[in-house]
Enzyme design. Structure first.
Site, mmCIF file in Angstrom:
data_model
loop_
_atom_site.group_PDB
_atom_site.id
_atom_site.type_symbol
_atom_site.label_atom_id
_atom_site.label_comp_id
_atom_site.label_asym_id
_atom_site.label_seq_id
_atom_site.Cartn_x
_atom_site.Cartn_y
_atom_site.Cartn_z
ATOM 1 N N ASP A 1 71.026 14.111 7.110
ATOM 2 C CA ASP A 1 70.337 15.273 6.536
ATOM 3 C C ASP A 1 69.126 14.850 5.698
ATOM 4 O O ASP A 1 69.138 13.789 5.076
ATOM 5 C CB ASP A 1 71.340 16.059 5.665
ATOM 6 C CG ASP A 1 70.817 17.444 5.328
ATOM 7 O OD1 ASP A 1 69.866 17.912 5.992
ATOM 8 O OD2 ASP A 1 71.351 18.066 4.391
ATOM 9 N N ARG B 1 62.868 17.773 4.555
ATOM 10 C CA ARG B 1 62.336 17.576 3.191
ATOM 11 C C ARG B 1 61.501 16.304 3.089
ATOM 12 O O ARG B 1 60.499 16.248 2.402
ATOM 13 C CB ARG B 1 63.494 17.541 2.175
ATOM 14 C CG ARG B 1 63.968 18.940 1.797
ATOM 15 C CD ARG B 1 65.291 18.904 1.111
ATOM 16 N NE ARG B 1 66.355 18.614 2.057
ATOM 17 C CZ ARG B 1 67.547 18.136 1.713
ATOM 18 N NH1 ARG B 1 67.806 17.874 0.454
ATOM 19 N NH2 ARG B 1 68.466 17.922 2.633
ATOM 20 N N HIS C 1 61.898 14.470 11.653
ATOM 21 C CA HIS C 1 62.910 14.169 12.675
ATOM 22 C C HIS C 1 62.550 12.886 13.427
ATOM 23 O O HIS C 1 63.426 12.082 13.754
ATOM 24 C CB HIS C 1 63.054 15.339 13.655
ATOM 25 C CG HIS C 1 63.584 16.589 13.000
ATOM 26 N ND1 HIS C 1 64.713 16.592 12.216
ATOM 27 C CD2 HIS C 1 63.132 17.874 13.004
ATOM 28 C CE1 HIS C 1 64.945 17.818 11.774
ATOM 29 N NE2 HIS C 1 63.989 18.620 12.232
ATOM 30 N N SER D 1 73.790 20.695 15.511
ATOM 31 C CA SER D 1 75.006 21.513 15.414
ATOM 32 C C SER D 1 74.833 22.810 16.204
ATOM 33 O O SER D 1 73.707 23.184 16.570
ATOM 34 C CB SER D 1 75.293 21.849 13.946
ATOM 35 O OG SER D 1 74.377 22.820 13.494
ATOM 36 N N GLU E 1 75.079 25.582 14.991
ATOM 37 C CA GLU E 1 74.350 26.477 14.086
ATOM 38 C C GLU E 1 72.840 26.195 14.086
ATOM 39 O O GLU E 1 72.038 27.044 13.710
ATOM 40 C CB GLU E 1 74.901 26.345 12.657
ATOM 41 C CG GLU E 1 76.310 26.926 12.457
ATOM 42 C CD GLU E 1 77.448 26.046 13.013
ATOM 43 O OE1 GLU E 1 77.241 24.832 13.186
ATOM 44 O OE2 GLU E 1 78.541 26.599 13.289
ATOM 45 N N TRP F 1 70.807 26.101 16.431
ATOM 46 C CA TRP F 1 70.024 26.966 17.349
ATOM 47 C C TRP F 1 69.327 28.072 16.573
ATOM 48 O O TRP F 1 68.358 28.665 17.051
ATOM 49 C CB TRP F 1 70.930 27.613 18.405
ATOM 50 C CG TRP F 1 71.524 26.672 19.407
ATOM 51 C CD1 TRP F 1 72.839 26.337 19.511
ATOM 52 C CD2 TRP F 1 70.859 25.951 20.456
ATOM 53 N NE1 TRP F 1 73.033 25.450 20.546
ATOM 54 C CE2 TRP F 1 71.832 25.202 21.157
ATOM 55 C CE3 TRP F 1 69.530 25.863 20.890
ATOM 56 C CZ2 TRP F 1 71.531 24.379 22.245
ATOM 57 C CZ3 TRP F 1 69.226 25.045 21.981
ATOM 58 C CH2 TRP F 1 70.217 24.328 22.636
ATOM 59 N N LEU G 1 79.282 -1.781 20.120
ATOM 60 C CA LEU G 1 79.325 -0.565 19.289
ATOM 61 C C LEU G 1 79.440 0.693 20.158
ATOM 62 O O LEU G 1 78.701 0.848 21.135
ATOM 63 C CB LEU G 1 78.028 -0.488 18.464
ATOM 64 C CG LEU G 1 77.806 0.799 17.667
ATOM 65 C CD1 LEU G 1 78.703 0.832 16.432
ATOM 66 C CD2 LEU G 1 76.341 0.933 17.237
ATOM 67 N N ARG H 1 77.013 11.487 4.158
ATOM 68 C CA ARG H 1 76.009 12.548 4.305
ATOM 69 C C ARG H 1 74.837 12.209 3.400
ATOM 70 O O ARG H 1 75.003 12.049 2.191
ATOM 71 C CB ARG H 1 76.570 13.916 3.918
ATOM 72 C CG ARG H 1 75.492 14.995 4.107
ATOM 73 C CD ARG H 1 75.966 16.393 3.839
ATOM 74 N NE ARG H 1 74.908 17.327 4.215
ATOM 75 C CZ ARG H 1 75.084 18.496 4.787
ATOM 76 N NH1 ARG H 1 76.301 18.918 5.043
ATOM 77 N NH2 ARG H 1 74.064 19.265 5.094
ATOM 78 N N ARG I 1 78.640 18.796 1.436
ATOM 79 C CA ARG I 1 79.498 19.626 2.290
ATOM 80 C C ARG I 1 79.631 18.984 3.668
ATOM 81 O O ARG I 1 78.874 18.077 4.014
ATOM 82 C CB ARG I 1 78.954 21.056 2.380
ATOM 83 C CG ARG I 1 77.510 21.153 2.766
ATOM 84 C CD ARG I 1 77.040 22.613 2.870
ATOM 85 N NE ARG I 1 75.614 22.660 3.052
ATOM 86 C CZ ARG I 1 74.735 23.042 2.128
ATOM 87 N NH1 ARG I 1 75.134 23.444 0.936
ATOM 88 N NH2 ARG I 1 73.436 23.042 2.380
ATOM 89 N N ILE I 2 80.586 19.501 4.429
ATOM 90 C CA ILE I 2 80.910 18.897 5.728
ATOM 91 C C ILE I 2 80.214 19.624 6.879
ATOM 92 O O ILE I 2 80.062 19.086 7.970
ATOM 93 C CB ILE I 2 82.454 18.851 5.902
ATOM 94 C CG1 ILE I 2 83.038 17.865 4.880
ATOM 95 C CG2 ILE I 2 82.854 18.406 7.294
ATOM 96 C CD1 ILE I 2 84.539 17.823 4.846
ATOM 97 N N SER I 3 79.751 20.864 6.619
ATOM 98 C CA SER I 3 78.949 21.618 7.594
ATOM 99 C C SER I 3 79.534 21.654 9.006
ATOM 100 O O SER I 3 78.831 21.369 9.986
ATOM 101 C CB SER I 3 77.515 21.072 7.647
ATOM 102 O OG SER I 3 76.902 21.224 6.392
HETATM 103 C C1 FPP Z 1 68.955 17.423 9.538
HETATM 104 O O1 FPP Z 1 67.827 17.365 8.686
HETATM 105 C C2 FPP Z 1 68.650 16.758 10.807
HETATM 106 C C3 FPP Z 1 68.747 17.340 12.048
HETATM 107 C C4 FPP Z 1 69.169 18.721 12.268
HETATM 108 C C5 FPP Z 1 68.378 16.588 13.257
HETATM 109 C C6 FPP Z 1 68.832 15.152 13.235
HETATM 110 C C7 FPP Z 1 68.365 14.495 14.454
HETATM 111 C C8 FPP Z 1 67.857 13.250 14.521
HETATM 112 C C9 FPP Z 1 67.697 12.312 13.372
HETATM 113 C C10 FPP Z 1 67.438 12.751 15.850
HETATM 114 C C11 FPP Z 1 68.558 12.018 16.529
HETATM 115 C C12 FPP Z 1 68.142 11.720 17.912
HETATM 116 C C13 FPP Z 1 68.940 11.237 18.876
HETATM 117 C C14 FPP Z 1 68.390 10.983 20.220
HETATM 118 C C15 FPP Z 1 70.359 10.970 18.638
HETATM 119 P P1 FPP Z 1 67.184 18.753 8.207
HETATM 120 O O2 FPP Z 1 66.181 19.164 9.211
HETATM 121 O O3 FPP Z 1 68.276 19.739 7.951
HETATM 122 O O4 FPP Z 1 66.500 18.314 6.879
HETATM 123 P P2 FPP Z 1 66.286 19.260 5.585
HETATM 124 O O5 FPP Z 1 67.657 19.535 5.042
HETATM 125 O O6 FPP Z 1 65.492 18.367 4.684
HETATM 126 O O7 FPP Z 1 65.546 20.483 6.030
#
Ligand code: FPP
Length: 246
Positions: free
Chosen positions: A18, A22, A35, A63, A65, A67, A129, A185, A191-193
């Site tokens: 997460d 930000r 991302h 997740s 959610e 979407w 792994l 996290r 939280r576990i979301s």
């Molecule tokens: C949460 O941060 C992150 C995500 C919803 C996407 C995580 C995905 C990746 C790191 C890419 C992984 C890729 C592969 C191929 C496995 P957020 O957007 O909720 O951050 P915020 O809380 O700061 O808004």
């Protein structure tokens, strides 16, 4: 950290990555840049996990959610999954990493489903792994689909008392894997979301304010050291656990 060692290194680490959005916003960048930086952080973490011979990592990439996010972010995330898979899969394979995707993959485009299937097939015999990637996943969905598939397989005259936890386990997405020992996290939320709800029952929970793109090998080592200092009791008393260890 000088915590007294009570545990060996975790066998299975579950991670909620997460803080990407930000991280980007703090730099005046679009969220997708966060991302992308998140993928780089994941790559480095996997390299480190391979180096220290960690057995299993399960990451929450998308997740059910998620979407609900703005359409543009969802679509850019899908593109990122696709391009990351294509650019990383050979290296993962060379590093003996076994890839598995958990979640309802049928909601993704045919092309993405194909890439996922190819990546799983290519790496299926690898022995290093295990990297599990949760996509269109949620813990409640997993328990529900496990119950459905159990009922579907169960003969109609089975006594309900004969259904046990192992039957549920056998129908969950992470069948064959031990439950995570350590959950991490990043990003400051505690939280576990809706992640791995069944499997996290006795997992040690580690939360850090570090945003995912900044979570590096040193941060990971801190989390592992913290875990090694925890006493896992699984419902027993501290005294009982100490006796077993001595
Ligand atoms: C949460 O941060 C992150 C995500 C919803 C996407 C995580 C995905 C990746 C790191 C890419 C992984 C890729 C592969 C191929 C496995 P957020 O957007 O909720 O951050 P915020 O809380 O700061 O808004």
């Amino acid at each position: 950290m000088n915590a007294e060692k009570k545990n060996t290194r975790p066998n299975h680490v579950a991670i909620i990555m997460d803080g990407n959005g930000r991280w980007a916003e703090k730099r005046g960048l679009p969220r997708i840049a966060g991302h992308r930086a998140g993928v780089k952080a994941l790559r480095k973490l996997i390299e480190f996990a391979v180096e220290i011979n960690l057995n299993v990592i399960t990451v929450y990439a998308f997740s059910r959610e998620n979407w609900q996010r703005p359409e543009r972010e969802v679509s850019l995330l899908m593109d990122l999954f696709m391009s990351s898979l294509q650019s990383e899969v050979q290296d993962l394979h060379k590093n003996n990493v076994k890839l598995k995707f958990i979640g309802e993959k049928s909601s993704f485009s045919k092309k993405l489903q194909e890439s996922i299937n190819n990546a799983e097939a290519l790496t299926s015999s690898n022995t290093g792994l295990c990297l599990n990637v949760a996509v269109n996943y949620s813990g409640r969905w997993d328990i529900l689909q496990a119950c459905r598939s159990l009922i579907n397989k169960t003969s109609t005259n089975l006594d309900l008392k004969d259904i046990n936890e192992e039957d549920i386990n056998k129908n969950l997405s992470l069948v064959g894997f031990n439950e995570p020992d350590l959950f991490i996290r990043t990003g400051g939320e505690q939280r576990i979301s809706n992640y791995l709800l069944w499997q996290l029952a006795y997992t040690e929970l580690y939360f850090t304010d570090t945003l995912w793109p900044d979570f590096d090998a040193d941060q990971f080592k801190l989390a592992i050291e913290w875990f090694e200092g925890r006493q896992r009791r699984f419902g027993k008393t501290s005294e009982q656990v100490k006796k077993v260890v001595q």
